[in-house]
Design a protein around this motif. Structure first.
Motif, PDB file in Angstrom:
ATOM      1  N   ARG A  36     -10.407  -0.577  -4.801  1.00  0.00           N
ATOM      2  CA  ARG A  36      -8.943  -0.557  -4.700  1.00  0.00           C
ATOM      3  C   ARG A  36      -8.501  -0.168  -3.297  1.00  0.00           C
ATOM      4  NH1 ARG A  36      -9.134   1.574 -10.063  1.00  0.00           N
ATOM      5  NH2 ARG A  36      -9.023   3.723  -9.294  1.00  0.00           N
ATOM      6  N   ASP A  37      -9.196   0.804  -2.693  1.00  0.00           N
ATOM      7  CA  ASP A  37      -8.869   1.200  -1.325  1.00  0.00           C
ATOM      8  C   ASP A  37      -9.102   0.049  -0.344  1.00  0.00           C
ATOM      9  OD1 ASP A  37      -7.794   3.688  -1.501  1.00  0.00           O
ATOM     10  OD2 ASP A  37      -9.475   4.760  -0.605  1.00  0.00           O
ATOM     11  N   SER A  51       0.820  -1.209   0.000  1.00  0.00           N
ATOM     12  CA  SER A  51       0.000   0.000   0.000  1.00  0.00           C
ATOM     13  C   SER A  51       0.851   1.255   0.000  1.00  0.00           C
ATOM     14  CB  SER A  51      -0.929   0.009   1.217  1.00  0.00           C
ATOM     15  OG  SER A  51      -1.818  -1.085   1.155  1.00  0.00           O
ATOM     16  N   PRO A  69     -12.357   2.836  -7.555  1.00  0.00           N
ATOM     17  CA  PRO A  69     -11.393   3.349  -6.564  1.00  0.00           C
ATOM     18  C   PRO A  69     -11.728   2.906  -5.137  1.00  0.00           C
ATOM     19  CG  PRO A  69     -12.024   5.085  -8.079  1.00  0.00           C
ATOM     20  CD  PRO A  69     -12.940   3.937  -8.351  1.00  0.00           C
ATOM     21  N   ARG A 117      -8.946  -3.151  -0.944  1.00  0.00           N
ATOM     22  CA  ARG A 117      -7.844  -4.114  -1.098  1.00  0.00           C
ATOM     23  C   ARG A 117      -6.562  -3.572  -0.460  1.00  0.00           C
ATOM     24  NH1 ARG A 117     -10.259  -4.852  -6.224  1.00  0.00           N
ATOM     25  NH2 ARG A 117      -8.818  -3.341  -7.169  1.00  0.00           N
TER      26      ARG A 117
END
Length: 293
Positions: A208-209, A21, A205, A211
């Motif tokens: 994605r955040d 991340s 998005p 994950r």
């Protein structure tokens, strides 16, 4: 005990998230850690020995130390990946509390209890690890978290396949958390909830955040077949239609339950009779009162 979460998968995803991340991915943990530190800062006590249970980046431990209320913090995580360079860390599964009985004054649990299969047992182990009159502070994702995402994924899958599988984990109700603290033997339990709205350009998005935060679906009962892009495209369309603002951005809700409880001690205020006044938050957290003007 019912096995709801694949603990190995949940740990693997959290570990991968902390390795991969970028800056800002742990924004929700940052918010919860600041709130826990603020609540700790008003407690008129000093906690010589504390433990942070599965706190991911360790920000809850760092901010707790910055309050000046804590002597040392033992960070407990599923893997040494979570440690900063040279930082000592204790490794243990998400369901474990590797602390000796009555060994710490403070336990912090920032955003990890929602992944525990045996929550009542976990709380009992935390309470046993506390010294008499020790404090437990937790931030727990609660009911309402990702409600929009749950809705559109269920609807999209039902439309496309005629059925649906769980794709967003269940979250606890604030009243249930309070009852569990009492059941585990904590004195003066206090629970409240704060909701945070985060806006995104679209569903993608947001995912994605999730994950990047290690919050992808770890349910044992999840469907194992690959998910088609068609499903997510339809879910994104539903999300934009149901949960968007006038500027076109979508809303995602994160409801965080903040909970506190004390290990019993004879000096504490005793429970009141049913129907009598309840304990004030300031009393439960042992906050000093100031003279009124």
């Amino acid at each position: 005990m019912e096995i709801i979460f694949d603990q190995a998968l949940a740990a693997k995803r959290r570990e991968r998230a902390v390795r991969q991340s970028g800056p800002g991915a742990a924004f929700l943990l940052d918010v919860a850690a600041r709130e826990l530190a603020e609540r700790l800062s008003v407690v008129e006590r000093h906690f010589d020995a504390a433990a942070e249970l599965h706190g991911g980046t360790g920000i809850a431990a760092r901010l707790a130390l910055e309050t000046g209320k804590v002597g040392t913090v033992n960070r407990i995580e599923t893997d040494a990946t979570f440690a900063a360079a040279g930082e000592p860390i204790t490794t243990a599964p998400l369901d474990d509390v590797p602390l000796a009985p009555a060994s710490v004054n403070l336990v912090l649990s920032p955003l990890s209890l929602h992944l525990v299969n045996d929550t009542p047992g976990m709380l009992v182990r935390i309470r046993r690890a506390l010294k008499p009159d020790g404090l437990f502070l937790a931030a727990i994702p609660g009911a309402g978290t990702l409600a929009e995402l749950r809705d559109v994924l269920l609807t999209a899958e039902a439309e496309l396949t005629g059925g649906a599988s769980p794709r967003v984990i269940p979250f606890a109700d604030v009243r249930n958390v309070g009852a569990l603290l009492q059941r585990a033997g904590f004195a003066l339990p206090v629970v409240d909830v704060e909701s945070y709205i985060v806006r995104y350009d679209s569903l993608f998005p947001l995912m994605r955040d999730l994950r990047a935060m290690g919050m992808a679906n770890p349910l044992v009962g999840r469907r194992r077949a690959p998910v088609s892009r068609t499903l997510f495209l339809r879910a994104a369309e539903l999300y934009a239609g149901r949960y968007s603002d006038p500027d076109g951005r979508i809303r995602a809700t994160f409801s965080i339950i903040y909970a506190s409880g004390w290990a019993p001690h004879e000096s504490q205020q005793q429970p009141l009779k049913p129907g009598s006044a309840k304990v004030r938050l300031a009393d439960a957290l042992k906050v000093g009162s100031s003279d009124e003007n």
